[in-house]
Design an enzyme around this catalytic site. Sequence first.
Site, PDB file in Angstrom:
ATOM      1  N   HIS A  76       7.112  -7.983  -0.076  1.00  0.00           N
ATOM      2  CA  HIS A  76       6.488  -7.798  -1.396  1.00  0.00           C
ATOM      3  C   HIS A  76       7.337  -6.885  -2.254  1.00  0.00           C
ATOM      4  CE1 HIS A  76       4.805  -4.835   1.422  1.00  0.00           C
ATOM      5  NE2 HIS A  76       4.696  -3.993   0.396  1.00  0.00           N
ATOM      6  N   PHE A  77       7.364  -7.216  -3.525  1.00  0.00           N
ATOM      7  CA  PHE A  77       8.006  -6.372  -4.536  1.00  0.00           C
ATOM      8  C   PHE A  77       6.901  -5.660  -5.309  1.00  0.00           C
ATOM      9  CE2 PHE A  77      12.507  -7.578  -4.673  1.00  0.00           C
ATOM     10  CZ  PHE A  77      12.498  -8.681  -3.830  1.00  0.00           C
ATOM     11  N   HIS A 137       8.604   2.978   4.792  1.00  0.00           N
ATOM     12  CA  HIS A 137       7.337   3.029   4.049  1.00  0.00           C
ATOM     13  C   HIS A 137       6.715   1.663   3.802  1.00  0.00           C
ATOM     14  CE1 HIS A 137       8.014   7.300   3.416  1.00  0.00           C
ATOM     15  NE2 HIS A 137       9.236   6.999   3.035  1.00  0.00           N
TER      16      HIS A 137
HETATM   17  P1  AMP Z   1       4.069  -1.069   1.141  1.00  0.00           P
HETATM   18  O1  AMP Z   1       3.908   0.366   1.524  1.00  0.00           O
HETATM   19  O2  AMP Z   1       5.346  -1.325   0.375  1.00  0.00           O
HETATM   20  O3  AMP Z   1       3.906  -1.998   2.319  1.00  0.00           O
HETATM   21  O4  AMP Z   1       2.903  -1.370   0.107  1.00  0.00           O
HETATM   22  C1  AMP Z   1       1.736  -2.064   0.436  1.00  0.00           C
HETATM   23  C2  AMP Z   1       0.875  -2.092  -0.805  1.00  0.00           C
HETATM   24  O5  AMP Z   1      -0.145  -3.051  -0.641  1.00  0.00           O
HETATM   25  C3  AMP Z   1       0.189  -0.748  -1.128  1.00  0.00           C
HETATM   26  O6  AMP Z   1       0.610  -0.304  -2.420  1.00  0.00           O
HETATM   27  C4  AMP Z   1      -1.295  -1.101  -1.091  1.00  0.00           C
HETATM   28  O7  AMP Z   1      -2.045  -0.406  -2.062  1.00  0.00           O
HETATM   29  C5  AMP Z   1      -1.270  -2.590  -1.329  1.00  0.00           C
HETATM   30  N1  AMP Z   1      -2.419  -3.318  -0.805  1.00  0.00           N
HETATM   31  C6  AMP Z   1      -2.924  -3.263   0.438  1.00  0.00           C
HETATM   32  N2  AMP Z   1      -3.975  -4.092   0.557  1.00  0.00           N
HETATM   33  C7  AMP Z   1      -4.129  -4.702  -0.645  1.00  0.00           C
HETATM   34  C8  AMP Z   1      -5.043  -5.661  -1.170  1.00  0.00           C
HETATM   35  N3  AMP Z   1      -6.017  -6.187  -0.412  1.00  0.00           N
HETATM   36  N4  AMP Z   1      -4.912  -6.053  -2.453  1.00  0.00           N
HETATM   37  C9  AMP Z   1      -3.932  -5.538  -3.219  1.00  0.00           C
HETATM   38  N5  AMP Z   1      -3.027  -4.629  -2.784  1.00  0.00           N
HETATM   39  C10 AMP Z   1      -3.134  -4.207  -1.518  1.00  0.00           C
END
Ligand code: AMP
Length: 143
Positions: free
Chosen positions: A101-102, A94
């Site tokens: 990132h955390f 996922h």
């Molecule tokens: P993951 O599935 O762990 O890779 O989570 C990626 C996260 O990044 C998701 O919760 C998105 O909502 C978030 N995300 C994507 N683009 C941005 C953005 N430009 N600013 C802040 N959060 C973001």
Amino acid sequence: MADTPTIFDRILDGEIPCLKVYEDDHVLAFLDIGPLSNGHTLVIPKQRKAMLHELSDEQAAALGRVLPRLCRAVMKATGAPAYNVLQNNGASAHQAVSHVHFHIIPKPSADDGTGTGLEMHWSPGSLKGDAGALLAQAIAAAI
Ligand code: AMP
């Protein structure tokens, strides 16, 4: 994979904005654009690596140093009594953005209309026979 600039690289480069909550020499934290609950925050290393195991010890230590402080701040600001820290590695796990990132995801005590936080399906197995001991030895040997 981490060589191609991700959306988080572009945030680090100042190309696109974020709602910043914290920054130091190694770490940036900002609000998730698609929050699962009020206060959902992302904490990223400035080192451009896709997965946690690729980070340098220095970057890992910098993240570990600030994570509890950021969790305290998110809880204080939102009033949430509980939270999940989530860290996905790989698309099949996922991970949508290939930069470590955390997630700090507050778990509100009641549905306040801003999201209920992380929902999980957890289906535990069991350690059978000698397999667990062998596995522990294999992992220990790989460190
Ligand atoms: P993951 O599935 O762990 O890779 O989570 C990626 C996260 O990044 C998701 O919760 C998105 O909502 C978030 N995300 C994507 N683009 C941005 C953005 N430009 N600013 C802040 N959060 C973001």
